[in-house]
Write a protein that holds these residues in place. Structure first.
Motif, mmCIF file in Angstrom:
data_model
loop_
_atom_site.group_PDB
_atom_site.id
_atom_site.type_symbol
_atom_site.label_atom_id
_atom_site.label_comp_id
_atom_site.label_asym_id
_atom_site.label_seq_id
_atom_site.Cartn_x
_atom_site.Cartn_y
_atom_site.Cartn_z
ATOM 1 N N MET A 1 0.754 -1.049 -0.129
ATOM 2 C CA MET A 1 -0.050 -0.071 0.064
ATOM 3 C C MET A 1 0.905 1.214 0.011
ATOM 4 O O MET A 1 0.870 2.200 -1.022
ATOM 5 C CB MET A 1 -0.609 -0.041 1.028
ATOM 6 N N THR A 2 1.754 1.347 1.119
ATOM 7 C CA THR A 2 2.485 2.638 1.095
ATOM 8 C C THR A 2 3.541 1.985 -0.051
ATOM 9 O O THR A 2 4.106 1.008 0.100
ATOM 10 C CB THR A 2 2.778 2.870 2.417
ATOM 11 N N SER B 1 8.248 3.051 2.307
ATOM 12 C CA SER B 1 8.556 2.817 3.682
ATOM 13 C C SER B 1 9.171 1.776 4.167
ATOM 14 O O SER B 1 9.272 0.784 3.195
ATOM 15 C CB SER B 1 7.289 3.094 4.542
ATOM 16 N N ASP C 1 5.422 1.049 -7.449
ATOM 17 C CA ASP C 1 4.122 0.664 -6.868
ATOM 18 C C ASP C 1 3.251 -0.300 -7.981
ATOM 19 O O ASP C 1 2.915 -0.223 -8.882
ATOM 20 C CB ASP C 1 3.387 2.067 -7.345
ATOM 21 N N SER D 1 -1.119 -0.449 -8.189
ATOM 22 C CA SER D 1 -2.020 0.130 -9.418
ATOM 23 C C SER D 1 -1.087 0.473 -10.577
ATOM 24 O O SER D 1 -0.992 1.645 -10.845
ATOM 25 C CB SER D 1 -3.031 1.113 -8.986
#
Lengths: 222, 433
Positions: free
Chosen positions: B1-2, B5, B28, B31
């Motif tokens: 998701m992030t 990090s 990423d 998506s």
């Protein structure tokens, strides 16, 4: 508010722990006699969808974590069979993703499992009347999710921000104020407070801010 | 998701304004349009993803550096899936299928179509300006095929990370959990790459020569497969075994350690104090708080952040007075000397409420903005008349008021008999975050 509506609210309890279900049942019987009536229990997504279709309860007490895809899946699949049913999420998980995810999935409110019997009964009645139920923690999440920088070119600006009044109501709820106290503090009627809360809930569910879904995990890294 | 990090661990000591972690870029894969490189880079640099995409496109059109850069990043930058950590309870629920999975929407195909159109345009432009050599079309076809196969590799990797078993199935390695999209991607990728080979060999000369060249190429690939195949297979098998074992032992160790540390201790204490309901409920409450934060909340109760420090203070009061203190925090910042008075004053206020309010519940709400910190401590207890406050309680109040004022803040007490008490602490922050 127990005396105004004579008919008890029909409720289905969905949770994968049998002990918890019986606990909730006992508590609702003790504090909500005549106000809340438990029609059925269910332990996973499939049985929950069947029970909701069979009984068409007014309110479903829904656990967030359920075998078969979680509470969100129940709301999605039971929608067709019983569109009038409203959902109150009840969970041990305080994880922001779970809370916001469930609200965006269609729940009218979110309370944690440590809630007391009388509070639970009043939350059920509130949801049955079509109002939103915010715990202080959920109000905190909402403020967090809508806080900060609002990008100029948002798709739907009205949905992507809270009005000043809604923000004030949320802050008071987060501070532990009951609806009555919020109304007195802001010199508005309880009905107005409930209107604000429903509108916040709607924004939370419809807002297109994609940060809203990302926010939950990002905030942990601050 | 992030995407930027590492897992949330307590940051090292340092200047409070500095970012606690070195940020690591990740693609990423949640998506992606192509490989998720632009999305990851945009999140890493903190610029809109559109700029990054435009930069890639422009620099690709001008000599192809953007393309090379993109391919390099796709190869080297890890997918963000491996950073996707949740809390133990959340992860367990995800593995057990008790949480909703990720949903992909049809909207996601829009950018991909746009990108494909742009790519075709770019190909045509290059062909029009430079003219196509013998290798032009094979290269274009081959590149498209390889991109599709890489994309499928990403998807398969993501699904592997999310899969509950931790086993590495050879079919799963290629196709992930299946679905027509992954089969189509693999098939189309292979066809494109093979097509590139065919076109390359055909364009070299007559069909007969092309056939010989093709057969030679196929023989080469088969030979390579025979030599390397068993080795790769064994490596994968070892990897699977090792992975399974590691996952299992880690989980066992986590759970065992935590149960031993906390739950068993509490159970022992409860047995000893079974005659005293207050003790039992206090123990149960503190154990519940502990388990809940371990399983779900991912909320720290250490001194690394202001919210953590407030929670720790609340937990202490909770334990010593047997009341329930709920802390809700909006926003957060690293904890430092400047914030200590707020936490101390909050602790005083909560203690005060726990001792005198006569109810079992105190609500703490903290709001942290870049310019100030506001803390509200509220109970619904007896309350008191400010004018008729006895000296000792005034003393406590003074210690809150004075402390806040000494450090440039304000404190405000609102109370009336029977109405409960609310103490508001406000501390402006001078330093810019």
């Amino acid at each position: 508010m127990s005396t105004t509506v004579p008919a008890p609210v029909p409720v289905v309890v969905v949770d994968d722990h049998a002990m918890f279900r019986s606990g909730v049942r006992a508590e609702l019987a003790a504090s909500g006699a005549g106000q809340v009536e438990v029609l059925a229990e269910a332990e996973d997504v499939d049985t929950a969808v069947r029970a909701i279709a069979a009984h068409r309860p007014r309110v479903v007490l829904l656990d967030v974590h359920l075998p078969g895809g979680g509470g969100v899946e129940v709301m999605r699949r039971a929608q067709g069979a019983s569109p009038e049913t409203r959902y109150l999420a009840l969970s041990v998980s305080d994880a922001a993703e779970d809370v916001i995810g469930t609200i965006r999935g269609g729940a009218r409110g979110y309370v944690t499992k440590t809630i007391t019997g009388p509070e639970l009964v009043s939350a059920v009645r509130r949801v049955a009347d079509g109002d939103a139920v915010f715990s202080p923690r959920l109000a905190g999440f909402v403020l967090d999710a809508f806080a900060g920088s609002i990008e100029v070119a948002q798709v739907d600006e009205d949905l992507d921000r809270l009005t000043e009044r809604e923000r004030e109501v949320m802050r008071l709820i987060a501070r532990g104020y009951a609806y009555k106290e919020v109304a007195r503090e802001l010199f508005i009627s309880i009905k107005t407070v409930e209107t604000h809360m429903s509108s916040v809930l709607r924004k939370l569910q419809l807002s297109s801010r994609h940060e809203l879904t990302r926010w939950a995990s990002d905030r942990r890294l601050l | 998701m992030t995407s930027t990090s590492s897992p949330p661990v307590s940051p090292p000591a340092g200047p409070p304004a500095a970012r606690p972690f070195p940020r690591r870029m990740a693609r990423d894969t949640g998506s992606p349009v192509l490989g998720g490189v632009a999305g990851g880079l945009a999140a890493h640099l903190g610029v809109p993803v559109l700029w990054v995409r435009a930069a890639f496109l422009v620099s690709s059109a001008l000599g192809g550096t953007g393309l090379a850069f993109y391919v390099g990043l796709w190869l080297l930058v890890p997918a963000d899936t491996r950073f996707e950590r949740s809390t133990p309870g959340g992860e367990a629920a995800t593995r057990g299928g008790r949480r909703p999975g990720r949903v992909r929407r049809a909207v996601d195909t829009g950018p991909a179509v746009a990108l494909a159109a742009l790519a075709i345009g770019a190909v045509l432009v290059v062909r029009a300006t430079l003219g196509g050599g013998a290798v032009f079309w094979p290269v274009v076809l081959g590149a498209a095929g390889v991109a599709l196969l890489w994309r499928q590799a990403d998807e398969a990797q993501r699904e592997r990370w999310l899969s509950p078993s931790g086993r590495l199935d050879p079919v799963q390695v290629v196709f992930g959990t299946g679905g027509w999209a992954s089969y189509a991607r693999v098939a189309a990728g292979l066809v494109l790459v093979l097509g590139a080979l065919v076109v390359l060999s055909v364009s070299g000369g007559t069909f007969g020569e092309a056939r010989i060249a093709l057969v030679a190429a196929l023989l080469g690939v088969t030979g390579l497969g025979l030599v390397v195949g068993p080795w790769v297979f064994r490596l994968a098998a070892d990897l699977t075994a090792e992975r399974e074992e590691r996952v299992r032992s880690q989980e066992r160790a986590d759970v065992a350690a935590h149960l031993h540390d906390s739950v068993l201790q509490t159970l022992a204490l409860i047995q000893r104090g079974a005659h005293d309901p207050a003790t039992v409920s206090r123990l149960a409450r503190s154990q519940e708080r502990d388990l809940r934060s371990w399983l779900y909340a991912g909320e720290s109760t250490d001194d690394a952040s202001l919210a953590g420090a407030l929670r720790a203070a609340a937990a202490e009061v909770e334990d010593s007075f047997g009341v329930t203190v709920d802390v809700v925090a909006v926003g957060d910042r690293p904890f430092g000397e400047a914030l200590r008075p707020v936490v101390q004053a909050t602790r005083e206020a909560v203690t005060n409420a726990a001792k005198h309010a006569g109810t079992g519940r105190v609500d703490v709400y903290a709001e942290v903005s870049p310019t100030s910190v506001d803390v509200f401590v509220r109970d619904r207890g007896a309350g008191f008349d400010l004018a008729a406050v006895p000296d000792d309680r005034l003393g406590v109040r003074r210690s809150i008021l004075d402390r806040m004022e000494r450090h440039g803040g304000t404190a405000e007490v609102r109370s009336a008999p029977g109405e409960g008490t609310e103490i508001r602490l406000h501390l402006p922050l001078e330093e810019a975050l």
